[in-house]
Motif scaffolding. Structure first.
Motif, PDB file in Angstrom:
ATOM      1  N   HIS A  44      50.409  43.704  -2.061  1.00 15.10           N
ATOM      2  CA  HIS A  44      49.252  43.728  -2.071  1.00 15.10           C
ATOM      3  C   HIS A  44      49.255  45.258  -1.303  1.00 15.10           C
ATOM      4  CE1 HIS A  44      51.551  42.671   1.924  1.00 15.10           C
ATOM      5  NE2 HIS A  44      51.132  44.202   2.185  1.00 15.10           N
ATOM      6  N   CYS A  82      36.291  49.860   1.563  1.00 22.69           N
ATOM      7  CA  CYS A  82      37.607  49.028   1.386  1.00 22.69           C
ATOM      8  C   CYS A  82      38.291  48.827  -0.018  1.00 22.69           C
ATOM      9  CB  CYS A  82      37.675  48.659   2.535  1.00 22.69           C
ATOM     10  SG  CYS A  82      38.464  48.372   4.266  1.00 22.69           S
ATOM     11  N   LEU A  83      37.517  47.754  -0.843  1.00 28.63           N
ATOM     12  CA  LEU A  83      37.678  47.623  -1.889  1.00 28.63           C
ATOM     13  C   LEU A  83      37.806  49.229  -3.007  1.00 28.63           C
ATOM     14  CD1 LEU A  83      35.027  44.620  -2.085  1.00 28.63           C
ATOM     15  CD2 LEU A  83      37.315  44.433  -2.446  1.00 28.63           C
ATOM     16  N   GLU A  97      41.322  41.731   6.756  1.00 28.20           N
ATOM     17  CA  GLU A  97      40.154  42.983   7.315  1.00 28.20           C
ATOM     18  C   GLU A  97      40.277  43.030   8.659  1.00 28.20           C
ATOM     19  OE1 GLU A  97      36.095  42.378   5.656  1.00 28.20           O
ATOM     20  OE2 GLU A  97      37.376  40.284   4.722  1.00 28.20           O
ATOM     21  N   GLY A 149      40.909  49.727  -1.996  1.00 29.57           N
ATOM     22  CA  GLY A 149      42.048  49.676  -2.852  1.00 29.57           C
ATOM     23  C   GLY A 149      42.217  49.652  -4.338  1.00 29.57           C
ATOM     24  N   VAL A 153      45.044  43.827   0.876  1.00 28.52           N
ATOM     25  CA  VAL A 153      44.045  44.398  -1.216  1.00 28.52           C
ATOM     26  C   VAL A 153      44.995  43.345  -1.438  1.00 28.52           C
ATOM     27  CG1 VAL A 153      41.726  44.681  -2.280  1.00 28.52           C
ATOM     28  CG2 VAL A 153      42.264  45.762  -0.379  1.00 28.52           C
ATOM     29  N   HIS A 198      41.244  41.807  -5.718  1.00 33.00           N
ATOM     30  CA  HIS A 198      40.255  42.505  -4.942  1.00 33.00           C
ATOM     31  C   HIS A 198      40.339  41.140  -3.449  1.00 33.00           C
ATOM     32  CE1 HIS A 198      40.197  44.476  -8.387  1.00 33.00           C
ATOM     33  NE2 HIS A 198      39.857  43.999  -9.264  1.00 33.00           N
ATOM     34  N   THR A 199      40.329  40.155  -3.335  1.00 33.14           N
ATOM     35  CA  THR A 199      40.674  39.342  -2.474  1.00 33.14           C
ATOM     36  C   THR A 199      41.239  40.269  -1.152  1.00 33.14           C
ATOM     37  OG1 THR A 199      41.264  37.743  -3.613  1.00 33.14           O
ATOM     38  CG2 THR A 199      40.867  37.629  -1.057  1.00 33.14           C
ATOM     39  N   LEU A 200      39.835  40.444  -0.393  1.00 33.09           N
ATOM     40  CA  LEU A 200      40.669  41.265   0.996  1.00 33.09           C
ATOM     41  C   LEU A 200      41.439  40.364   2.179  1.00 33.09           C
ATOM     42  CD1 LEU A 200      37.084  43.155   1.868  1.00 33.09           C
ATOM     43  CD2 LEU A 200      39.055  43.375   0.957  1.00 33.09           C
ATOM     44  N   SER A 220      34.995  39.310  -2.274  1.00 31.90           N
ATOM     45  CA  SER A 220      35.219  40.709  -1.621  1.00 31.90           C
ATOM     46  C   SER A 220      34.533  40.904  -0.260  1.00 31.90           C
ATOM     47  CB  SER A 220      35.854  41.257  -3.276  1.00 31.90           C
ATOM     48  OG  SER A 220      36.395  40.835  -3.339  1.00 31.90           O
TER      49      SER A 220
END
Length: 322
Positions: free
Chosen positions: A3, A295-296, A28, A299, A19, A23-25, A320
């Protein structure tokens, strides 16, 4: 699980996440930016939050993050990883990449401009996925833009590509003065803050805002409709300049005003179509990732440092964007 750390630094809030490559968070959190305590305190807060995220990754996944990405406002030198200037944070020439890398044990760190980083996410995994050329335009306190070409974001020769908010769409002494020193800039007429000001004046309510204007439009208030249409017309004028110069296949509209949905998009599409005389019309679509885009995108910057292919085949937008 491998990650990266992603940080999206705003004027009031720092959004942060771990991340995954798809692309999965994974995790958070948010913290106040703390700009009232001064620029050094903001940097300390970023470093502390990054260290906290690293510890979370070690505890949950048995290893620390392999890289980090951070999106910041203002003028950014992405090559050196320096936050050159940010008026709302009081920053000047902050070597953010270097101090973050030191705090995180020497892992690679990428620093990007907030809007272009959000545009990167929208282009690769959001509303612009599959588009070879797009323009991302968030309508918030101001207006900026990100030019997407073949999965990357164009920075320009001086790092200022996409500043559509400072295209003059009105001229003359009556054109509103912009904070940049110009007159008639798009963001003085079509940003959420501009609509809020205009609706407060038209309604006689100092607390009125853009969201309230949109509701009044939907309720049939003629004063609100006039305010809204002036903003839509200005926005269409600015977008048509971009269409003429860049020929994007897709225009992605985000930010607070885009939350009005069809109240914005129906008249905007009509106004752009009216102004485009011979070119093929671009698609005009709402942004898909909401406030997770920063954030994405951060990442993605981090994974790009490692040249690690990320999964863009699965439909991860809903996961996401939560």
């Amino acid at each position: 699980m491998k990650h990266v750390i992603a940080l999206d630094v705003g004027g009031t809030t720092i959004k942060a996440a771990l991340v995954a490559p798809d692309h999965t968070l994974l995790y958070e959190t948010r913290r106040p930016t703390g700009r009232e305590r001064g620029p050094d305190a903001v940097v300390d807060g970023i470093l502390g939050l990054a260290a906290e995220l690293r510890a979370v990754g070690e505890e949950r996944y048995g290893q620390g993050a392999v890289a980090a990405g951070v999106a910041v406002p203002g003028i950014v030198d992405t090559a050196s990883g320096t936050a050159v200037y940010a008026a709302n944070l009081g920053w000047r020439d902050v070597p953010l990449r270097d101090v973050l890398a030191e705090r995180l044990g020497g892992i690679p760190v990428a620093v990007g401009h907030d809007v272009r980083t959000g545009g990167l996410a929208e282009g690769r995994i959001g509303a612009g996925r599959g588009a070879d050329r797009f323009l991302f335009v968030p309508l918030g306190t101001g207006i900026a833009g990100a030019i997407g070409i073949d999965g990357r974001i164009e920075a320009g020769a001086h790092g200022n590509a996409g500043e559509i908010g400072h295209v003059a769409v009105r001229t003359g002494p009556d054109a509103p003065l912009c904070g940049c020193g110009g007159r008639g800039c798009l963001e003085t007429l079509a940003s959420a803050s501009a609509v809020s000001r205009a609706w407060a004046e038209a309604s006689g309510d100092p607390a009125a805002d853009a969201a309230g204007c949109a509701r009044a439009v939907e309720a049939g208030d003629e004063r609100a409709r006039a305010v809204w249409q002036r903003a839509v017309d200005a926005l269409a004028d600015g977008l048509v300049v971009a269409v003429s110069l860049l020929d994007p296949g897709t225009l992605i509209i985000g930010g607070g005003l885009a939350e009005a949905g069809g109240t914005l998009f129906a008249p905007l599409r009509a106004a752009v179509a009216e102004r485009v005389t011979f070119r093929k019309l671009p698609l005009i679509v709402p942004a898909a990732l909401g406030d997770a885009a920063g954030c994405l995108g951060a990442g993605l910057l981090a994974w790009d440092l490692l040249a690690v292919p990320t999964d863009t085949t699965d439909d991860t937008t809903e996961v996401s964007a939560r």
